[in-house]
Write an enzyme that holds these catalytic residues in place. Sequence first.
Site, PDB file in Angstrom:
ATOM      1  CD  GLU A  79      18.335   9.174  -4.022  1.00 54.21           C
ATOM      2  OE1 GLU A  79      17.673   9.379  -2.936  1.00 54.21           O
ATOM      3  OE2 GLU A  79      19.420   9.997  -3.863  1.00 54.21           O
ATOM      4  CE  LYS A  97      11.773  27.884  -6.539  1.00 54.65           C
ATOM      5  NZ  LYS A  97      13.138  28.032  -6.381  1.00 54.65           N
ATOM      6  CB  ALA A 150      25.067   3.408   0.012  1.00 49.76           C
ATOM      7  CE1 TYR A 170      16.100  28.598  -2.872  1.00 49.92           C
ATOM      8  CE2 TYR A 170      17.862  29.372  -1.350  1.00 49.92           C
ATOM      9  CZ  TYR A 170      17.185  28.330  -2.072  1.00 49.92           C
ATOM     10  OH  TYR A 170      17.774  27.128  -1.998  1.00 49.92           O
ATOM     11  CB  CYS A 191      14.940  24.794  -8.156  1.00 52.59           C
ATOM     12  SG  CYS A 191      15.994  23.527  -8.621  1.00 52.59           S
ATOM     13  CG  ASP A 240      22.588  21.669  -1.764  1.00 52.56           C
ATOM     14  OD1 ASP A 240      23.537  22.316  -2.513  1.00 52.56           O
ATOM     15  OD2 ASP A 240      21.407  21.656  -1.687  1.00 52.56           O
ATOM     16  CD  GLU A 295      12.191  30.984  -4.681  1.00 48.64           C
ATOM     17  OE1 GLU A 295      13.204  31.349  -5.583  1.00 48.64           O
ATOM     18  OE2 GLU A 295      12.415  30.020  -4.116  1.00 48.64           O
ATOM     19  CG  HIS A 355      12.208  50.913 -27.934  1.00 49.46           C
ATOM     20  ND1 HIS A 355      12.071  51.179 -26.526  1.00 49.46           N
ATOM     21  CD2 HIS A 355      11.306  51.754 -28.654  1.00 49.46           C
ATOM     22  CE1 HIS A 355      11.074  52.064 -26.364  1.00 49.46           C
ATOM     23  NE2 HIS A 355      10.597  52.254 -27.494  1.00 49.46           N
ATOM     24  CB  THR A 406      17.040  18.717  -2.971  1.00 48.30           C
ATOM     25  OG1 THR A 406      17.313  17.929  -2.053  1.00 48.30           O
ATOM     26  CG2 THR A 406      15.998  19.974  -2.903  1.00 48.30           C
ATOM     27  CB  CYS A 407      17.187  20.602  -8.419  1.00 44.32           C
ATOM     28  SG  CYS A 407      16.639  21.839  -9.346  1.00 44.32           S
ATOM     29  NE  ARG A 410      18.274  33.874  12.365  1.00 40.38           N
ATOM     30  CZ  ARG A 410      19.342  32.577  12.612  1.00 40.38           C
ATOM     31  NH1 ARG A 410      19.094  31.796  13.620  1.00 40.38           N
ATOM     32  NH2 ARG A 410      20.147  32.604  11.599  1.00 40.38           N
ATOM     33  CE1 TYR A 454      18.584  15.105 -12.897  1.00 40.38           C
ATOM     34  CE2 TYR A 454      16.449  15.331 -14.116  1.00 40.38           C
ATOM     35  CZ  TYR A 454      17.779  15.974 -13.559  1.00 40.38           C
ATOM     36  OH  TYR A 454      18.141  17.215 -13.613  1.00 40.38           O
ATOM     37  CB  SER A 459      21.770  18.301  -9.618  1.00 40.14           C
ATOM     38  OG  SER A 459      20.239  18.591  -9.943  1.00 40.14           O
ATOM     39  N   GLY A 460      24.154  16.849  -8.590  1.00 42.83           N
ATOM     40  CA  GLY A 460      25.728  16.520  -8.837  1.00 42.83           C
ATOM     41  C   GLY A 460      26.044  15.113  -8.903  1.00 42.83           C
ATOM     42  CD  GLU A 495      14.131  49.849 -24.481  1.00 41.38           C
ATOM     43  OE1 GLU A 495      14.721  50.699 -25.386  1.00 41.38           O
ATOM     44  OE2 GLU A 495      12.948  49.766 -24.365  1.00 41.38           O
TER      45      GLU A 495
END
Length: 448
Positions: free
Chosen positions: A35, A51, A115, A178, A48, A304, A182, A437, A42-43, A199, A99, A15-16, A442
Site C-alpha cells: 500500500e 464524509k 508495487a 451521490y 464514506c 472499485d 452529499e 408507533h 478510500t472509504c 451536464r 486497519y 476495504s476489499g 412505521e
Amino acid sequence: MADYDYDLFTIGAGSGGVRASRVAAAYGARVAVAEEYRVGGTCVIRGCVPKKMLVYGAHFAEDLEDAKHFGWDIQHCKFDWVKLRDNVLNDVDRLNGLYTQTLENNKVEIFQERATITGPHEITLASGEKKTAKYILIATGARPHVPECPGHELGITSNEAFHLDAIPKRIVIAGAGYIANEFAGIFHQFGAQVTLMNRSDQLLRGYDESVRDRLLQISMTKGIQFRFHANFQKIEKNEDGSLKVFMSGHDPIDADCVMFATGRVPNIEGLGLDTAGVELNDTGAIAVDENSRTNIDHIYAVGDVTGRVQLTPVAIREGQAFADSVFGGKPTTVDYSCIPSAVFSHPPIAAVGLTEAEATQKYGSVKVYQSDFRPMKNVVAHRSERSLYKMVCEATTERVLGIHMIGPDAPEIMQAAAVCVRAGLTKADFDATVAIHPTMSEELVLLK
C-alpha cells in the site's frame, strides 16, 4: 506454494484488499500487502467514513435551529470548521492504525510502498525488491475524475475537501451523483452558497424518480442553486483570488472554490497490467469473471478497480468471496441483484431493489404504494420538509421488488427493509406486521 515467497500478494490495502488478505491469512495462507499511501483505502481515509462525520456535523445546523421550538434557549452558537476538520482527521488516523493492526494481528506482511507486476507471479516493489506469489490480487480502488477543461487545476475533488483551511463562502460543485449531493448538503449547512452544475437535467441517475425529484425540490427550498445542461468550458482566477466558472448554456459564476464530483476512475496506471497481459473492459476497469478472476489465471481483482459496483460493502464481499473460494475451500460468488444503497444528502435517500421504471420495464405491470408525510419532529419545528416512502410490488403476487425512501434516518431504516426485499417478502407480510408507533419507520407497514 512453497516455490513462492507468498501464497497471496495483494496490491492495495483498501476495504476489499484488507478483507481478502485478512481472511486468506486466517485460512493459513502466507500473505503480503503493498500500500503506497495509508491502510484503509478510500472509504476510511478520504471517503464514506470522514464524509459521514461531516454529515453529522452539518446536521447540527438545522438541529440547533429546531431545538428552539422544543423549548431550548440556544445562544452564542458558532461553528468552528478547523476543529471539526481536525477531529475528523484524527479519527481517520485512529482507523488507519486499527486497519494496520488487523493485518498485523493476522500475520500479514505490509509493504508501505508501490508495487508493480513485472512478470508471471512476480511483483517488484518501489524499492526495487522483487517478490513472488502464487496468487496476485489487485485491489487498488478508484480516484475522482477531473474534467479536462482549461483551468481544471484550480479545482479540488472530494479528496481535498477534508483538508480545507476554511469553508468557502461560495462553492460550485460539478456533478449530480451521490458525492455531489452529499457535499452540496454539507457545505450548505456550514454556511456556503452552493451551486451544483450538471451536464444533464437529472440528479442521482439510477435512483427512483420520485425520490430524486423530492431531493431536488427540498434542496432548492433550502437555497442550493442548480445549473442543468451545463458543461465546463473553463475556470479562470479573478484578480481578488476568487474563481470564475464558465459553462455552456449559462452565465459565468464567481466562486471561492470549485469541486469536481464527476465520477471515479479505476486506479490501473503503473500496475504492470500490460506486462502481465491483464485485459480491461470497455470502461477502462479490470475485466473479471464472477469469481473476480482476470484473464490471467493467477491474477484476481476486487473492488472499485473492477468497475462493477463502487460501494465499500461490495468490495468487502468480493474480498471475502475471493478468500473463501481460493484459500478456504468454500466456492463463493457475490450476489449483485439486491444491493441496498444510501445517499447521505440533506435529507438522506435510501433504496433497495428495482425502481418503478425498472420494475415496469421488467414485469410490465406493477403496483406502487407510497406515503408522503411530514415527520413529527418537523411539525413541531415548523419545518415544511416532507418525507416520501415508496414500495414497488409485482402486480400479481405483490412481491416487493423495491423500496425507495427520502427522509430523516432513511439509511438506518433501509438496512432492515433490505432484508425483507432480499428474502422476497410480499406487501401482505409488511401489512401483517404491527407498527412501532410513533416512528417514521412505521410508514413501511402502513403504505396505501
